[in-house]
Every structure is written in structure tokens, then in C-alpha cells.
Design an enzyme around this catalytic site. Structure first.
Site, PDB file in Angstrom:
ATOM      1  N   SER A   5       0.843  -1.192   0.000  1.00  0.00           N
ATOM      2  CA  SER A   5       0.000   0.000   0.000  1.00  0.00           C
ATOM      3  C   SER A   5       0.877   1.242   0.000  1.00  0.00           C
ATOM      4  O   SER A   5       2.081   1.169   0.260  1.00  0.00           O
ATOM      5  CB  SER A   5      -0.898   0.013   1.239  1.00  0.00           C
ATOM      6  OG  SER A   5      -0.175   0.446   2.380  1.00  0.00           O
ATOM      7  N   ASP A   6       0.282   2.382  -0.254  1.00  0.00           N
ATOM      8  CA  ASP A   6       1.002   3.640  -0.088  1.00  0.00           C
ATOM      9  C   ASP A   6       0.858   4.111   1.355  1.00  0.00           C
ATOM     10  O   ASP A   6       0.190   3.495   2.190  1.00  0.00           O
ATOM     11  CB  ASP A   6       0.477   4.686  -1.079  1.00  0.00           C
ATOM     12  CG  ASP A   6       1.511   5.768  -1.376  1.00  0.00           C
ATOM     13  OD1 ASP A   6       2.512   5.888  -0.640  1.00  0.00           O
ATOM     14  OD2 ASP A   6       1.319   6.509  -2.355  1.00  0.00           O
ATOM     15  N   PHE A   7       1.459   5.233   1.633  1.00  0.00           N
ATOM     16  CA  PHE A   7       1.632   5.779   2.978  1.00  0.00           C
ATOM     17  C   PHE A   7       0.286   5.942   3.702  1.00  0.00           C
ATOM     18  O   PHE A   7      -0.531   6.771   3.326  1.00  0.00           O
ATOM     19  CB  PHE A   7       2.330   7.130   2.869  1.00  0.00           C
ATOM     20  CG  PHE A   7       2.913   7.673   4.134  1.00  0.00           C
ATOM     21  CD1 PHE A   7       4.230   7.402   4.477  1.00  0.00           C
ATOM     22  CD2 PHE A   7       2.165   8.467   4.978  1.00  0.00           C
ATOM     23  CE1 PHE A   7       4.782   7.927   5.629  1.00  0.00           C
ATOM     24  CE2 PHE A   7       2.709   8.993   6.134  1.00  0.00           C
ATOM     25  CZ  PHE A   7       4.025   8.716   6.462  1.00  0.00           C
TER      26      PHE A   7
END
Length: 798
Positions: A340-342
């Protein structure tokens, strides 16, 4: 506190200590208890196999698949869950909260790594990956400082854990290893896109991969494989191009260079990534336009993929089984790690509200296909939440094993189990290496857009005045993701976004011109520049954008600000030739600069851009850059008010080459850019002739186009020739021309070359069906036309 300088990493001790440490690991694993108290407290565990003298997973000569199976069988549920979490380095710098023992008070960049937090994150919560975020740098922001950081983290993780599993360390290195301030940097991807040269993308990947691996941060969150579609987006410079075929070729080359795969072993791990905004996208548009760009990097073996932060058609990408499993794995064939991203997994509950709490968000993401959550802070919440999901039957342990198997395979492929530590001195050298390659890329990227009356090149001893806000600004020249997320700042600037006083060494436009010509003088402002122009042969003015990254760079009307337009107008009024150098992350509204005598696009990103600009202006280099994106018409330019009362200086947006035809009759419905996709001038001229193409081919076959390119001018030059396909009749509306390939060739004056460009017929696939079409793309049988310049060759697909 953990010491900043690690005596165990001295070069003369590395080999001896690695051998000794491996023997110690084998002995300790053989003697380890099957279950530790903390793991037992967290829930049911798997039974461990009988101890053996040499655990298979520590045997460097064993096949990776066998090592993964052996290690996975020894792990508890808690240890598996921890492997699926990535935590930001700030949590390793925190102070422990006395109330709960967690590290929750964020540390700053000047703070060292804290043993108590290393223990909390890596040992008690089994975290398998650490992220150095966009603003995270060690106090010693050099290759050595990054290596010391990596060694500290790895030693703690390996020496204090039951199974001695190394962590994988991730960082955003998007145009070189952009964090250590002494590193040479390549042009951002859009600039490399303008080279139309996969060799430059591969060189950028190779040098970046060498640097991050030498520093121990072997998971690189690059490249962006999104397509450039709208000038207003603040992430445009991270894309290669607006056309899938060009983006695919460059992304694939970058991945090959960065990963350097040999016999299944990786130098570093590339991450194919993504947009970050809400979108309403027909599946046909997604599959036919965007996915081919991603497919190039995936087919090149990209080890990891990062999920879009946004929602698509009302479903967050992080929670979309259709996107992450059906499309990514089923149709694109990806078999690596999905991250996933941040903060996007907790955002499913806190922002999108499609889950009631963090455990519910975790279940949705993991079941959709996420292998690693870039959490990035709540390691305890991740650990407890996913274990709770398993106990409640919301996530199966079989699904957990799928992800952990992929993660462990990546760690073995990167050699982290066999060589987890690195040499800080070698890291420092690797971080500084590659300046010649960055200069070559910068030279190839410079795009000559206007050259009235052959103003350029200037004579080597010409009297030149240099001015403009970007003439001597390394900050503007490098743009974002340079030392820090929003770019590097100069002396005296203190900001949360980056360390002050760490300007990377390089050459600005002013310094490059002065090095090439002793008659170059600098003018700090408009008044002095106008005055100096009176005795000059020409004026060079460097204008454009300041540094930015992602959403902070979003702009409803990207254009030169009023003071820069006024500067250009005042210089034009002197009657002297004015050469405008645009340093920007995207095409921008030019105003009066649109009619200047000379116009160069220098992009952003390269520490060597100043030398490259000087080489082109004085003719040492014949410019060969071609726009990889369309430059829209500027309503504010003299004679350029094409759309009446447009509220924006770039009023006709978005504007891209492969827009679909319709029945509209106004200019706004047609492709009418200021400078089209593929445009770029040279100091010589070229002619293309003699096109032929494979006349008949099957849907799974390959078409080869052959043509001759001749340099008809009086000096050597490089020509880029795009190859397009037109489909006269089809069941689905497609662009009038689709880019399928290109050639880049160097020719001496008067020289001719026969060029052959091949492309797979599968690149012509489109999603069949009606408006609601979601089927797998396929190639429609029938007649097609290969187009090069003004020539056409017919091809029949059966």
C-alpha cells in the site's frame, strides 16, 4: 543510544564477521525454542519442525523456494503478521511512552535511532520492513550515514529476533538516490522521457540501484508508470510520457537497470506505482490506455507494485480485489509483492469510511490483495488487528501465508539473509557515482522548441547576459524528491520539509554558461539585465517553476508568474535575441516567451542541467530531445487567445495526443497544442522515406516496419522517429493514431540508415463490448495502417 558509527562495519572486518555471524545464526536457530512467550501471548502458533544442524533457510546454496518454505514453516502467526507491516523510521527515533511502552513521540532528523524503539518495533511487534519517508534523512546525510542507519537496524533485527529474519529497507529514489545530498541526480522521468532513449532510463535505474543497495536501502519506490494526462497534476514530472508505448519502454528499461537481475537474484527491488487521486474511469480506459504502461515494467520483472491511494469508481484501490487480484495478478500476470502507499490501509477506516475500525480496514486490504501495509506508524495496531482478523475468521491464515511467502522470497532474492550488512565507505562512493551518466541524460533531454532565424547556437565567444530566477538556483533546477520530498532548501531556510544548507553539488545554468564562455555576465534583476543587454549579443533568461512534489504541486493554471513574464517582455523590448530556458516539471503557460527568439525546455531534476543547457546553447551538443507530452496552447500569449474568455492561461485542458475523435466542431474539440507530442528541433534536418511493413500477420504475431532516415543537413545529429498505427474501421472508438514503437538514430551529415522497428500486434488490443465492457482486451481482426512521418503501409491482421 545506538552509536552512529558502527565498528563492526569496517571494511577489513566485514568478511570475517559475516562468516562468524552466519555460524552464530545457524547455531542459535538450531537451539532456539519453538515458541517464545511473546508470540504465544499473541495467539495460536504453528508447530515448528524438528531442529536440524543447518536450517535450510540459512543455506545460501539452497533454492529460494525451498528456503522460503522452510522458514515459513518455522514462523508463528505473529511473526508472519509482522512481515506484512512497514513502519517509518521516525518510530525508531521516538522516545518510549511510559504509559504503554510504545514509541509514539516522533523523533526529528537530528535524533539517533533508539534501542527501546528498535526493540518495540522490530522485536516485540516483528515488523518486517522499514520506510525512510520523503523527509527522513539521517543526521549524517551521506551514503555513509545511510549505510550506518541500515546496519544499525539490521543488526538489531537479526541479532535480537528468534529466527533472525532481516528487514527490508525502503526509500523513494525517483531520479537517482535523491536523499544523500552529495548524490548526482538524473532529470526527472519526464526529462528522461524526452530523450526517447531506453538506454538512458536503464542507466538511471542502474546507478540508482547501485547506490541504494550499497547503502542498504534496497527497496526503491520507483518508477511511476502512470501516464501524463493533465498539466495541472503536481506529479507530472514523475511520469515518463503521455503515450503507453513510450512509457512502457522507458519503465521497463529503468526496472532492468535498477534490479540488475542475474540468476533470480536482485540488486534492488523496483516498485511500479501510481496516481493518488479520486478517479471515475471506465474499465476500457483503464485497460486499454493505462495498463499497457504498467505492463512494460511488470513484464520486465518489477519485484513490487504500490497501490493507488485514490478511489476508482467509488472503491478505494487499496480495497479492490478486482484491481489488485483480478487485473494485476490475473490479467497482467504480476507475481511479486503488493504494498500500500503511505497510511492507506488505516485510511480505509479514517478517510474513506468503508471500514468501522483499523482491524476491519486491514481485513479489506489484505483480502483485496495487499501484501505489505505501509502503515506507517501504528505497528501495535497492525499486529493486534490482523491477528484479531484471523481469529475471527475475517482473514485466512492461508491468505497470510501467500503474502509472507512473497515477502520472504523477495528478501532471499535480494540476498538479505546471506549479506545483510554493508560497507559504509563503499556506500559513500556509490552515492556519489554516476555524474557522467546524469550529464549524458541531461544533454539528451534538452528540447529545442523555438529557434527563430537560427539564433542558436551562439558563437563560443558571444557576449551573453544571463538572468532569471532559475539561472543560478539549484533548488529550482532539481525540483522535488531532491534531498527531501519538496526539494532542497538553501542556506538560512528552515522548514519542516527538508534540511537546510544541503545543496547538492552540480552546475546551474549560469555556472554552465560561464564555464563555456568568458564573456558571460550575470544580471540579478530586470533593471540590470535590460541595461547589460545594450552591449550584449544575446540574453539568456532562465524561468519556470519552483520545487514541489505531489499534491503541493497541483495547480489549476500552470504558467509563468507575472514577474517572469514581465522580465521576458522587458528583455524582448531591447531588440536583442532572447533565449528562454524553461526549468519546470511540466509544460507551462509561456506568455511572451512563446514568441521569443530561442526557447529551450530543460525540465527539472538533473544536477548537471546547467552544463547541458550551455552545451546546447553554444552548439557543443546538437539538441535531440523530443517532447514526450503535449504542450497546450497558451491563451495569454500574444495572438494565442484561441478560446475567448477561457478562465485559465491553459484553458483547453486536458490536452493529449491520443484523444478520441468526436463530432465536435470547435477548436477545443481538436488536437491543437502549441507544441505537439514528439516535437523538438535540431540544428540539422532529417528526411524519412521508403516505408514498408509486414503485410499480413496473426493476432499473436509481430509487425516490422522498415524505413530510411537521412540527415539532410550539414552537421551530425540525432533523430527520433515515432511509429504509429491507424485503424480505419473498428467496433470500438480508438485514437486516430496509436504509438506502437520508435527509433532513435545518430547520423552524420549526409548519412542515411535503414531502420527497422518491430511491435507486437497485441499492442493494438482494446476492450470489446458495449459501454459497460470489462472483458479482457483483444485485437480486432481487419485492416490497419502503419504510419511514419507522412507515409503509410497497410497491414492485415487475421
Amino acid at each position: 543510544m545506538v552509536p552512529t558509527k558502527l565498528s563492526w562495519t569496517r571494511p577489513r572486518d566485514l568478511a570475517r564477521r559475516r562468516r562468524g555471524h552466519l555460524r552464530a545464526l545457524i547455531a542459535s536457530v538450531a537451539a532456539a525454542a519453538c515458541v517464545v512467550g511473546l508470540a504465544a501471548a499473541s495467539g495460536p502458533v504453528n508447530a515448528a519442525p524438528a531442529a536440524r544442524a543447518t536450517p535450510l533457510y540459512l543455506d545460501a546454496g539452497a533454492p529460494v523456494a525451498a528456503r522460503v518454505d522452510d522458514l515459513l514453516g518455522r514462523m508463528t502467526l505473529a511473526e508472519k503478521v509482522g512481515q506484512m507491516d512497514q513502519i517509518v523510521t521516525g518510530r525508531l527515533r521516538d522516545k518510549t511512552n511510559p504509559a504503554d511502552g510504545n514509541c509514539t513521540n516522533a523523533g526529528g532528523n537530528a535524533d539517533p535511532l533508539q534501542p527501546s524503539c528498535l526493540d518495540q518495533v522490530l522485536i516485540k511487534n516483528f515488523t518486517g520492513s522499514i520506510l525512510a519517508g520523503g523527509t527522513d534523512n539521517p543526521a549524517d546525510n551521506t551514503g555513509k550515514g545511510w549505510a550506518d542507519w541500515a546496519n544499525t537496524i539490521q543488526h538489531y533485527a537479526i541479532e535480537h529476533s528468534r529466527l533472525h529474519i532481516p528487514v527490508i529497507l525502503g526509500v523513494d529514489a525517483v531520479h537517482g538516490f535523491g536523499h544523500p545530498f552529495e548524490a548526482p541526480l538524473f532529470p526527472h522521468s519526464m526529462g528522461v522521457g524526452a530523450t526517447w532513449d531506453p538506454a538512458q532510463a536503464e542507466a538511471a535505474g542502474a546507478i540508482t540501484g547501485n547506490a541504494v543497495r550499497a547503502a542498504g536501502w534496497s527497496w526503491d519506490f520507483a518508477p511511476v508508470q502512470d501516464l501524463y494526462r493533465d498539466q495541472r497534476w503536481g506529479r507530472n514530472y514523475e511520469t515518463w510520457a503521455e503515450q503507453p508505448a513510450l512509457s512502457s519502454a522507458l519503465g521497463a528499461a529503468f526496472v532492468r537497470g535498477l534490479q540488475g537481475e542475474k540468476s533470480g537474484r536482485l540488486k534492488a527491488a523496483a516498485t511500479v506505482k501510481h496516481d493518488r487521486v479520486e478517479a471515475q474511469l471506465p474499465i476500457r480506459y483503464l485497460q486499454d490506455v493505462f495498463f499497457p504502461s504498467y505492463a512494460g515494467a511488470i513484464d520486465a520483472g518489477a519485484a513490487t507494485v504500490m497501490v493507488d491511494s485514490g478511489s476508482i469508481n467509488g472503491i478505494p484501490a487499496t480495497a479492490s480485489h478486482f484491481l489488485l487480484t483480478d487485473e494485476l495478478r490475473g490479467r497482467l500476470g504480476f507475481d511479486g509483492v503488493v504494498i500500500s502507499d503511505f497510511g492507506d490501509v488505516p485510511a480505509l477506516a479514517t478517510n474513506y469510511h468503508i471500514a468501522a475500525d483499523f482491524p476491519g480496514a486491514i481485513a479489506k486490504a489484505v483480502n483485496a490483495g495487499v501484501d505489505v501495509s505501509m502503515t506507517p506508524s501504528d505497528y501495535a495496531g497492525w499486529q493486534a488487528g490482523l491477528i484479531q482478523d484471523v481469529r475471527q475468521g475475517l482473514v485466512s491464515e492461508r491468505r497470510i501465508d501467500q503474502s509472507v511467502r512473497r515477502i520472504l522470497r523477495l528478501k532471499f532474492q535480494l540476498g538479505l539473509f546471506d549479506n545483510p550488512y554493508i560497507d559504509p565507505a563503499a556506500a559513500d562512493a556509490a552515492a556519489k557515482a554516476g555524474r557522467d551518466a546524469t550529464l549524458r541524460a541531461a544533454r539528451e533531454s534538452i528540447t529545442l522548441l523555438r529557434n527563430e532565424h537560427n539564433t542558436l547556437p551562439l558563437a563560443p565567444n558571444a557576449k551573453v547576459v544571463v538572468t532569471g530566477p532559475s539561472a543560478d538556483s539549484m533548488t529550482n533546477q532539481l525540483g522535488g524528491w531532491s534531498v527531501s520530498w519538496q526539494g532542497v532548501f538553501g542556506a538560512g531556510h528552515v522548514c519542516c520539509m527538508g534540511p537546510p544548507d544541503q545543496i547538492p553539488p552540480g552546475t546551474t545554468v549560469l555556472k554552465g554558461l560561464q564555464a563555456a564562455d568568458p564573456n558571460v555576465v550575470a544580471a540579478p534583476d530586470q533593471a540590470s539585465a535590460v541595461a547589460a543587454a545594450a552591449s550584449a549579443d544575446a540574453v539568456v533568461v532562465a524561468v519556470g517553476e519552483k520545487a514541489y512534489a505531489e499534491g503541493l504541486g497541483d495547480n489549476p493554471a500552470p504558467a509563468l508568474p507575472p514577474d517572469q513574464k514581465a522580465l521576458v517582455s522587458a528583455l524582448q523590448a531591447t531588440g536583442k535575441p532572447v533565449i528562454v530556458v524553461v526549468i519546470a516539471g511540466r509544460p507551462i503557460g509561456l506568455g511572451p516567451a512563446e514568441t521569443t527568439a530561442g526557447l529551450l525546455m530543460a525540465y527539472q531534476g538533473s544536477t548537471e542541467a546547467g552544463t547541458a543547457v550551455a552545451d546546447v546553447i553554444f552548439g557543443k551538443v546538437n539538441p535531440s530531445g523530443k517532447l514526450s507530452v503535449s504542450w497546450p496552447s497558451d491563451a495569454d500569449a500574444p495572438g494565442g487567445d484561441f478560446c475567448g474568455d477561457c478562465p485559465s492561461p491553459l484553458g483547453d485542458q486536458p490536452k493529449f495526443f491520443d484523444q478520441l475523435p468526436d463530432t465536435g466542431s470547435g477548436q477545443g474539440h481538436s488536437y491543437n497544442p502549441l507544441f505537439p507530442f514528439g516535437f523538438g528541433l535540431s540544428y540539422t534536418t532529417f528526411q524519412t522515406s521508403g516505408l514498408s511493413a509486414t503485410p499480413t500477420v496473426g493476432r499473436n504475431g509481430t509487425v516490422t516496419a522498415s524505413f530510411t532516415v537521412t540527415n539532410t543537413g550539414n552537421r551530425a545529429g540525432t533523430e527520433v522517429v515515432p511509429v504509429y498505427v491507424h485503424q480505419p474501421v473498428g467496433a470500438v472508438v480508438v485514437p486516430p493514431q496509436r504509438l506502437v514503437g520508435f527509433a532513435r538514430t545518430i547520423l552524420q551529415a549526409g548519412q542515411s540508415k535503414v531502420i527497422r522497428v518491430s511491435f507486437r500486434v497485441s499492442e493494438l488490443a482494446v476492450t470489446p463490448g458495449d459501454i459497460d465492457g470489462t472483458a479482457r482486451p483483444r485485437v480486432e481482426a481487419g485492416s490497419y495502417q502503419v504510419q511514419v512521418a507522412s507515409m503509410t503501409a497497410n497491414v492485415t491482421v487475421h
